[in-house]
Design a protein around this motif. Structure first.
Motif, mmCIF file in Angstrom:
data_model
loop_
_atom_site.group_PDB
_atom_site.id
_atom_site.type_symbol
_atom_site.label_atom_id
_atom_site.label_comp_id
_atom_site.label_asym_id
_atom_site.label_seq_id
_atom_site.Cartn_x
_atom_site.Cartn_y
_atom_site.Cartn_z
ATOM 1 N N TYR A 255 33.484 31.411 28.457
ATOM 2 C CA TYR A 255 34.421 32.437 28.867
ATOM 3 C C TYR A 255 33.811 33.211 30.025
ATOM 4 N N ASN B 126 37.188 26.924 15.894
ATOM 5 C CA ASN B 126 38.493 27.204 16.522
ATOM 6 C C ASN B 126 39.451 26.017 16.511
ATOM 7 N N SER C 264 44.467 31.803 23.833
ATOM 8 C CA SER C 264 43.052 32.178 23.882
ATOM 9 C C SER C 264 42.130 30.994 24.149
ATOM 10 N N ASP C 265 42.662 29.763 24.156
ATOM 11 C CA ASP C 265 41.843 28.585 24.463
ATOM 12 C C ASP C 265 41.650 28.386 25.960
#
Lengths: 114, 112
Positions: free
Chosen positions: A39, A61, A84-85
């Motif tokens: 990220y 996840n 969110s991936d």
């Protein structure tokens, strides 16, 4: 020497769709294989790793990857993409031990469209 | 990463200057690695420490790069006579046997 090729520097999917990120490796000896996620402004985080046990590896996840020796592949999948991936994913190979001297691919940027 | 603190987070330096980048494991870790990540690329291995000694420095690009870990904890990556091509994010990672490697957030080095 080992190497990693990530096919597709950029993959775009719709939210809820299947995620498939491709990774092929080259190694003269049995490899350890990894998928990392990065990220922005954060360190690399391990999603999953293959260390010669089960060929289907489940990670965090909802991600999983399957080691296919005949195809020299270790593709990353997730059944249903979430917003969110969306970030950068790196495939890596090691032949010297579980974390030693990782060789990374160039990365694949995943975008998830609403 | 929870196991590693890297300082500074950003460093801008002039070409030809000397820089030091610090990696501080938060708790005791046997192995420590330095990687370099250029823009648009995956991380590239630089050097690996097992305890205080450099077990493998085969990834250091040239003799301007040097790293130390004198007490087996904190490590410093040193770059002499910096060049614009040295601009990258320098990542530190640590682990213990059979555990995953924890990567720090990195130091973004910009040589102008």
């Amino acid at each position: 020497a080992q190497s990693v090729t990530q096919l597709g520097s950029h993959v775009s999917v719709s939210e809820g769709a299947l995620v498939l990120l491709r990774c092929n490796y080259s190694s003269s000896v049995p490899p350890y294989l990894f998928w990392y996620v990065q990220y922005p402004n954060q360190g690399l985080q391990l999603l999953l790793k293959y260390t010669s046990a089960a060929t289907l590896v489940k990670g965090i996840n909802g991600f999983e990857a399957e080691f296919k020796k005949s195809e020299t592949s270790f593709h990353l999948t997730k059944p249903s993409a979430h917003m969110s991936d969306a970030t950068e994913y790196f495939c890596a190979v090691s032949v010297g031990g579980s974390n030693y001297k990782l060789t990374f691919g160039k990365g694949t940027l995943l975008t998830v469209n609403p | 990463g929870a196991g590693v603190s890297q300082t500074p987070s950003n460093k801008v330096t002039e070409k030809g200057k000397y820089v030091e980048l610090r990696c501080d494991p938060i708790s005791g870790h046997t192995a420590l690695y330095w990687y370099r990540q250029s823009l648009g690329q995956g991380p590239e291995f630089l050097i690996y420490f097992q305890g205080t000694g450099a077990a493998d420095d085969s990834g250091l690009p040239n003799d301007r790069f040097f790293a130390v870990r004198p007490e087996g904890s904190v490590s410093t990556l040193k770059i002499q006579r910096t060049e614009r091509g040295d601009s990258a994010v320098y990542l530190c990672a640590v682990d213990n046997p059979n555990t995953e490697a924890f990567f720090g957030q990195g130091t973004r080095l910009t040589v102008v």
